[in-house]
Design a protein around this motif. Structure first.
Motif, PDB file in Angstrom:
ATOM      1  N   ILE A  62     -58.254  23.545  11.786  1.00 57.34           N
ATOM      2  CA  ILE A  62     -57.837  22.143  11.761  1.00 57.34           C
ATOM      3  C   ILE A  62     -57.971  21.583  13.180  1.00 57.34           C
ATOM      4  O   ILE A  62     -57.429  22.137  14.136  1.00 57.34           O
ATOM      5  CB  ILE A  62     -56.378  22.000  11.289  1.00 57.34           C
ATOM      6  CG1 ILE A  62     -56.236  22.557   9.868  1.00 57.34           C
ATOM      7  CG2 ILE A  62     -55.931  20.546  11.339  1.00 57.34           C
ATOM      8  CD1 ILE A  62     -54.793  22.614   9.386  1.00 57.34           C
ATOM      9  N   THR A  63     -58.709  20.485  13.299  1.00 57.38           N
ATOM     10  CA  THR A  63     -58.901  19.839  14.602  1.00 57.38           C
ATOM     11  C   THR A  63     -58.091  18.551  14.643  1.00 57.38           C
ATOM     12  O   THR A  63     -58.440  17.565  13.981  1.00 57.38           O
ATOM     13  CB  THR A  63     -60.386  19.516  14.842  1.00 57.38           C
ATOM     14  OG1 THR A  63     -61.154  20.708  14.707  1.00 57.38           O
ATOM     15  CG2 THR A  63     -60.578  18.921  16.231  1.00 57.38           C
ATOM     16  N   PRO A  64     -56.999  18.525  15.383  1.00 58.02           N
ATOM     17  CA  PRO A  64     -56.164  17.315  15.417  1.00 58.02           C
ATOM     18  C   PRO A  64     -56.768  16.234  16.305  1.00 58.02           C
ATOM     19  O   PRO A  64     -57.551  16.529  17.222  1.00 58.02           O
ATOM     20  CB  PRO A  64     -54.846  17.827  16.001  1.00 58.02           C
ATOM     21  CG  PRO A  64     -55.249  18.976  16.867  1.00 58.02           C
ATOM     22  CD  PRO A  64     -56.432  19.617  16.200  1.00 58.02           C
ATOM     23  N   GLN A  65     -56.407  14.986  16.046  1.00 60.28           N
ATOM     24  CA  GLN A  65     -56.813  13.898  16.926  1.00 60.28           C
ATOM     25  C   GLN A  65     -56.107  14.015  18.269  1.00 60.28           C
ATOM     26  O   GLN A  65     -56.687  13.718  19.313  1.00 60.28           O
ATOM     27  CB  GLN A  65     -56.485  12.539  16.287  1.00 60.28           C
ATOM     28  CG  GLN A  65     -57.359  12.162  15.109  1.00 60.28           C
ATOM     29  CD  GLN A  65     -57.045  10.764  14.598  1.00 60.28           C
ATOM     30  OE1 GLN A  65     -56.104  10.118  15.051  1.00 60.28           O
ATOM     31  NE2 GLN A  65     -57.820  10.303  13.646  1.00 60.28           N
ATOM     32  N   SER A  66     -54.845  14.410  18.236  1.00 56.96           N
ATOM     33  CA  SER A  66     -54.112  14.630  19.475  1.00 56.96           C
ATOM     34  C   SER A  66     -52.995  15.624  19.215  1.00 56.96           C
ATOM     35  O   SER A  66     -52.497  15.755  18.090  1.00 56.96           O
ATOM     36  CB  SER A  66     -53.529  13.315  20.008  1.00 56.96           C
ATOM     37  OG  SER A  66     -52.526  12.821  19.147  1.00 56.96           O
ATOM     38  N   LEU A  67     -52.612  16.325  20.266  1.00 55.53           N
ATOM     39  CA  LEU A  67     -51.532  17.316  20.194  1.00 55.53           C
ATOM     40  C   LEU A  67     -50.744  17.198  21.491  1.00 55.53           C
ATOM     41  O   LEU A  67     -51.244  17.558  22.557  1.00 55.53           O
ATOM     42  CB  LEU A  67     -52.120  18.721  20.032  1.00 55.53           C
ATOM     43  CG  LEU A  67     -51.137  19.899  20.036  1.00 55.53           C
ATOM     44  CD1 LEU A  67     -50.158  19.786  18.884  1.00 55.53           C
ATOM     45  CD2 LEU A  67     -51.892  21.226  19.959  1.00 55.53           C
ATOM     46  N   VAL A  68     -49.517  16.644  21.401  1.00 58.52           N
ATOM     47  CA  VAL A  68     -48.756  16.367  22.617  1.00 58.52           C
ATOM     48  C   VAL A  68     -47.321  16.865  22.483  1.00 58.52           C
ATOM     49  O   VAL A  68     -46.777  16.959  21.380  1.00 58.52           O
ATOM     50  CB  VAL A  68     -48.735  14.854  22.938  1.00 58.52           C
ATOM     51  CG1 VAL A  68     -50.124  14.354  23.260  1.00 58.52           C
ATOM     52  CG2 VAL A  68     -48.133  14.061  21.787  1.00 58.52           C
ATOM     53  N   LEU A  69     -46.747  17.179  23.634  1.00 61.26           N
ATOM     54  CA  LEU A  69     -45.325  17.507  23.726  1.00 61.26           C
ATOM     55  C   LEU A  69     -44.620  16.247  24.196  1.00 61.26           C
ATOM     56  O   LEU A  69     -44.734  15.843  25.356  1.00 61.26           O
ATOM     57  CB  LEU A  69     -45.107  18.663  24.710  1.00 61.26           C
ATOM     58  CG  LEU A  69     -43.650  19.095  24.952  1.00 61.26           C
ATOM     59  CD1 LEU A  69     -43.017  19.609  23.674  1.00 61.26           C
ATOM     60  CD2 LEU A  69     -43.580  20.141  26.058  1.00 61.26           C
ATOM     61  N   ASP A  70     -43.912  15.592  23.293  1.00 59.95           N
ATOM     62  CA  ASP A  70     -43.279  14.299  23.573  1.00 59.95           C
ATOM     63  C   ASP A  70     -41.769  14.474  23.546  1.00 59.95           C
ATOM     64  O   ASP A  70     -41.153  14.530  22.477  1.00 59.95           O
ATOM     65  CB  ASP A  70     -43.718  13.257  22.544  1.00 59.95           C
ATOM     66  CG  ASP A  70     -43.157  11.869  22.843  1.00 59.95           C
ATOM     67  OD1 ASP A  70     -42.625  11.691  23.944  1.00 59.95           O
ATOM     68  OD2 ASP A  70     -43.266  10.984  21.980  1.00 59.95           O
ATOM     69  N   GLY A  71     -41.165  14.574  24.743  1.00 62.38           N
ATOM     70  CA  GLY A  71     -39.720  14.757  24.816  1.00 62.38           C
ATOM     71  C   GLY A  71     -39.316  16.099  24.238  1.00 62.38           C
ATOM     72  O   GLY A  71     -39.730  17.152  24.690  1.00 62.38           O
ATOM     73  N   GLY A  72     -38.516  16.060  23.182  1.00 58.83           N
ATOM     74  CA  GLY A  72     -38.030  17.290  22.579  1.00 58.83           C
ATOM     75  C   GLY A  72     -38.756  17.680  21.323  1.00 58.83           C
ATOM     76  O   GLY A  72     -38.196  18.415  20.491  1.00 58.83           O
ATOM     77  N   SER A  73     -39.997  17.226  21.143  1.00 58.92           N
ATOM     78  CA  SER A  73     -40.737  17.576  19.935  1.00 58.92           C
ATOM     79  C   SER A  73     -42.237  17.622  20.210  1.00 58.92           C
ATOM     80  O   SER A  73     -42.722  17.016  21.163  1.00 58.92           O
ATOM     81  CB  SER A  73     -40.449  16.562  18.810  1.00 58.92           C
ATOM     82  OG  SER A  73     -40.905  15.283  19.170  1.00 58.92           O
ATOM     83  N   VAL A  74     -42.945  18.360  19.361  1.00 58.55           N
ATOM     84  CA  VAL A  74     -44.409  18.414  19.403  1.00 58.55           C
ATOM     85  C   VAL A  74     -44.941  17.507  18.301  1.00 58.55           C
ATOM     86  O   VAL A  74     -44.486  17.588  17.157  1.00 58.55           O
ATOM     87  CB  VAL A  74     -44.921  19.855  19.196  1.00 58.55           C
ATOM     88  CG1 VAL A  74     -46.435  19.864  19.060  1.00 58.55           C
ATOM     89  CG2 VAL A  74     -44.483  20.739  20.351  1.00 58.55           C
ATOM     90  N   ARG A  75     -45.906  16.652  18.642  1.00 56.72           N
ATOM     91  CA  ARG A  75     -46.473  15.745  17.646  1.00 56.72           C
ATOM     92  C   ARG A  75     -47.972  16.000  17.518  1.00 56.72           C
ATOM     93  O   ARG A  75     -48.705  15.994  18.513  1.00 56.72           O
ATOM     94  CB  ARG A  75     -46.209  14.289  18.019  1.00 56.72           C
ATOM     95  CG  ARG A  75     -44.723  13.953  17.988  1.00 56.72           C
ATOM     96  CD  ARG A  75     -44.456  12.483  18.141  1.00 56.72           C
ATOM     97  NE  ARG A  75     -43.030  12.218  18.147  1.00 56.72           N
ATOM     98  CZ  ARG A  75     -42.491  11.011  18.227  1.00 56.72           C
ATOM     99  NH1 ARG A  75     -43.283   9.954  18.285  1.00 56.72           N
ATOM    100  NH2 ARG A  75     -41.187  10.851  18.226  1.00 56.72           N
ATOM    101  N   VAL A  76     -48.387  16.227  16.290  1.00 55.05           N
ATOM    102  CA  VAL A  76     -49.789  16.510  15.978  1.00 55.05           C
ATOM    103  C   VAL A  76     -50.333  15.336  15.168  1.00 55.05           C
ATOM    104  O   VAL A  76     -49.872  15.076  14.057  1.00 55.05           O
ATOM    105  CB  VAL A  76     -49.931  17.819  15.167  1.00 55.05           C
ATOM    106  CG1 VAL A  76     -51.402  18.156  14.966  1.00 55.05           C
ATOM    107  CG2 VAL A  76     -49.201  18.964  15.853  1.00 55.05           C
ATOM    108  N   ARG A  77     -51.300  14.603  15.718  1.00 54.82           N
ATOM    109  CA  ARG A  77     -51.899  13.465  15.010  1.00 54.82           C
ATOM    110  C   ARG A  77     -53.167  13.931  14.313  1.00 54.82           C
ATOM    111  O   ARG A  77     -54.009  14.599  14.924  1.00 54.82           O
ATOM    112  CB  ARG A  77     -52.218  12.328  15.985  1.00 54.82           C
ATOM    113  CG  ARG A  77     -52.523  11.016  15.297  1.00 54.82           C
ATOM    114  CD  ARG A  77     -52.642   9.895  16.303  1.00 54.82           C
ATOM    115  NE  ARG A  77     -53.924   9.919  16.995  1.00 54.82           N
ATOM    116  CZ  ARG A  77     -54.229   9.134  18.023  1.00 54.82           C
ATOM    117  NH1 ARG A  77     -53.337   8.297  18.506  1.00 54.82           N
ATOM    118  NH2 ARG A  77     -55.419   9.202  18.592  1.00 54.82           N
TER     119      ARG A  77
END
Length: 625
Positions: A62-77
């Motif tokens: 799976i290739t995400p559009q973005s993968l970031v550590l934002d504050g206290g959570s990881v967000r995978v777009r």
């Protein structure tokens, strides 16, 4: 006469650029995403979690559009909802090997599609409310009886301590439901106990009960004090929910009181009801208890029988610890908690500040237990875990407490954060839940957008027909007003709801009113025989006082709605107030800049394009263009 200095045009250009940049993110929409948050207060989401998520996605191709550590959570777009579901399964498999004891919360979510260059400029879209974005809605019932029971239990312990201090002999102090029963040996001790209760416990009332030769005092909470306990329990639960949910990174949650014992929680953008319940389940209770260090307790730590009056809990490293059932302090008694370092040993510590009652209890407990260990236990979802169990080094008074012992800097920070967040004052249960899907939210957005768009088009068309070129200037100013309104809402990260979109449509109608006043004032000056340049100058100057008065009175009404309203009313009021402020800038400052730019350089101006100017004295109509 009708010329702006260069600096004013510079201000207009800068405002337009900023308005455009901060409005743009709202046009990119939202993408399906997976959000990974901590499943326990003692588990932290950091770069190692980010790496695990990245590895899990690679393994599943799976290739995400973005993968970031934002504050206290990881967000995978992700690109699509299919990939979203696939990614969620892969991440859950990698991060939660034991489903019965989840360390993380993996939830479906929605995130902005804004490009990286806009994000680098801190340009973000407005938050959308539950009715526009979709999400979950819960209504929780607070167990007020449990709040009273906890208060009575605490008062029972306080009574025991005070009776001991005052050397009042009694045959036992026990709690029976909402009553506290004190058995006394004679009438003299009974009178002394009554005086203590009257002097030191303003929230309690007592009555004498005689059964044969036995004297008893039955003590209970006064009705007004009981109501205060329930109100405080509700407020503390709301505060705690805010603290816990904010730690999970849910954007713009709505948490508010409804009625006397209910709390409404709305989590926009959360698509998974089960995970939303899991988020609410993050609410925890903190307790401070003494560690049992007897020989029997040591044996119980190794798997033996737990002694009477104690319980077994696990520390962070998995070792068992035997603690007494009696609760010394709860999160109710803490007013602040900050990480720091011990001045002598330089080891990480947590500095606590207690309220008056907590300071008194802690002084007594530490005086009687020097050299013993005290455990801070976190209860989540019915399970307790020992966060830390420091050694009491000396009697601690003054309400300032230092927790130390086998903690890293990270653990000290986490413990302080956990203690500041507080605990639930009373249990809650979900009595209503509702899910609003993204499709319904998209439909609401389309309807709201259409109402604003068609309102804008009709107003601009009418102004152009009725006021000619000046009407066109008014239409451009109205568009700029809408641009500034959206930009400011985005910069403030305000939450836009359907009532907010209604306020936006209303703001357009109110904003054009200022231009109507200006245009009619210019027409009036032309009717009175003023030259076109003088008519423009006088029209703007003389209309300003009327515009200011009308907008201030409307703004007062909006501020009143903002101050005293709640829920949808506040959403309406926020957009309404900002719309008034932006309309004053665009309708007066910006529109005059356009007029000055168009007509100001013409020295021998013979007419202006402002539609039909009626001359009452002649009974004729003259085109002013």
């Amino acid at each position: 006469m009708n010329r702006y200095p260069v600096w004013k045009y510079v201000v207009i250009v800068i405002a337009l650029l900023l308005g455009t940049v901060y409005t743009l993110p709202n046009f990119f929409g939202e993408a399906p995403a997976v959000q990974v948050s901590s499943g326990k207060a003692t588990i932290k989401v950091d770069t190692s979690t980010l790496q695990k998520v990245e590895d899990a996605l690679k393994t599943s191709s799976i290739t995400p559009q973005s993968l970031v550590l934002d504050g206290g959570s990881v967000r995978v777009r992700l690109d699509s909802t299919d990939e979203q579901l696939k990614a969620k399964d892969a991440i859950q498999k990698a991060l939660i090997p034991d489903a019965s004891d989840p360390q993380f919360v993996v939830a479906l979510n929605l995130v902005s599609r804004s490009p990286a260059w806009l994000t680098a400029l801190y340009a973000s879209p407005m938050y959308l409310g539950l009715d526009l974005r979709g999400g979950v809605h819960f209504m929780l019932q607070v167990d007020m009886q449990a709040a009273l029971n906890q208060r009575v239990e605490a008062l029972t312990g306080d009574l025991r301590s005070v009776m001991r201090e005052k050397d009042i002999r009694h045959g036992g102090i026990t709690r029976n439901g909402q009553n506290i029963e004190i058995r006394l040996r004679d009438a003299q001790q009974q009178d002394a106990a009554k005086r203590v209760i009257t002097d030191q416990f303003a929230d309690l009332q007592s009555r004498e009960v005689s059964e044969g030769a036995e004297l008893r005092l039955v003590v209970n909470i006064k009705p007004e004090a009981a109501r205060k306990v329930q109100e405080q329990a509700l407020k503390q639960n709301i505060t705690t929910l805010h603290n816990r949910i904010n730690e999970l990174g849910v954007a713009e949650p709505v948490i508010q009181q409804q009625g006397l014992d209910r709390i409404v929680v709305q989590l926009p953008g959360v698509q998974d009801t089960a995970k939303a319940k899991d988020i609410l389940g993050r609410t925890a209770t903190l307790e401070v208890r003494m560690v049992d260090e007897s020989t029997e307790a040591r044996a119980a730590e190794q798997g033996g029988i737990v002694p009477f009056g104690t319980e077994r809990y696990l520390e962070r490293d998995g070792r068992a610890l035997i603690v007494k059932k009696q609760v010394v302090l709860t999160g109710d008694n803490l007013t602040d908690a900050q990480p720091g370092f011990d001045s002598q040993t330089q080891e990480p510590v947590v500095n606590l500040t207690l309220d008056g009652k907590g300071a008194r209890i802690f002084k007594d407990v530490t005086r009687d237990n020097v050299g013993k260990r005290m455990a801070i236990i976190l209860f989540e979802k019915g399970k307790g875990e020992v966060v830390t169990a420091p050694v009491i080094r000396a009697e601690i008074g003054g309400g300032r407490v230092q927790i130390s012992g086998r903690m890293t800097t990270v653990e000290a920070n986490d413990t302080a954060l956990l203690l500041r967040a507080g605990s639930l004052a009373a249990p809650m249960e979900i009595i209503e839940e509702r899910t609003i899907g993204p499709s319904l939210g998209a439909e609401n957005i389309a309807k709201g957008f259409n109402s604003v768009t068609w309102g804008f088009v009709v107003i601009v068309a009418f102004m152009a027909v009725y006021y000619a070129m000046f009407g066109l200037f008014s239409g451009i100013a109205l568009g700029v007003n809408l641009l500034f309104l959206v930009a400011i809402l985005s910069m403030l990260q305000a939450t836009l709801t359907l009532p907010g979109m209604a306020a936006m449509a209303l703001a357009l109608g109110m904003a054009i009113d200022s231009n109507v006043l200006i245009n009619e004032r210019v027409r009036e000056e032309l009717r009175n025989g003023a030259s076109p340049q003088a008519a423009i100058h006088a029209g703007y100057d003389r209309a300003w006082a009327t515009i200011l008065d009308s907008n201030i009175t409307t703004l007062i009404a909006g501020v009143a709605l903002l101050a005293f309203g709640s829920g949808p009313v506040r959403g309406f009021a926020v957009v309404h107030c900002i719309g008034i402020l932006t309309s004053m800038f665009s309708a007066v400052f910006f529109s005059r800049g356009l007029v000055n730019l168009w007509y100001g350089g013409k020295k021998k101006l013979k007419s202006v394009s402002i539609g039909t100017v009626w001359r009452p004295e002649a009974g004729t109509a003259v085109k002013a263009d």
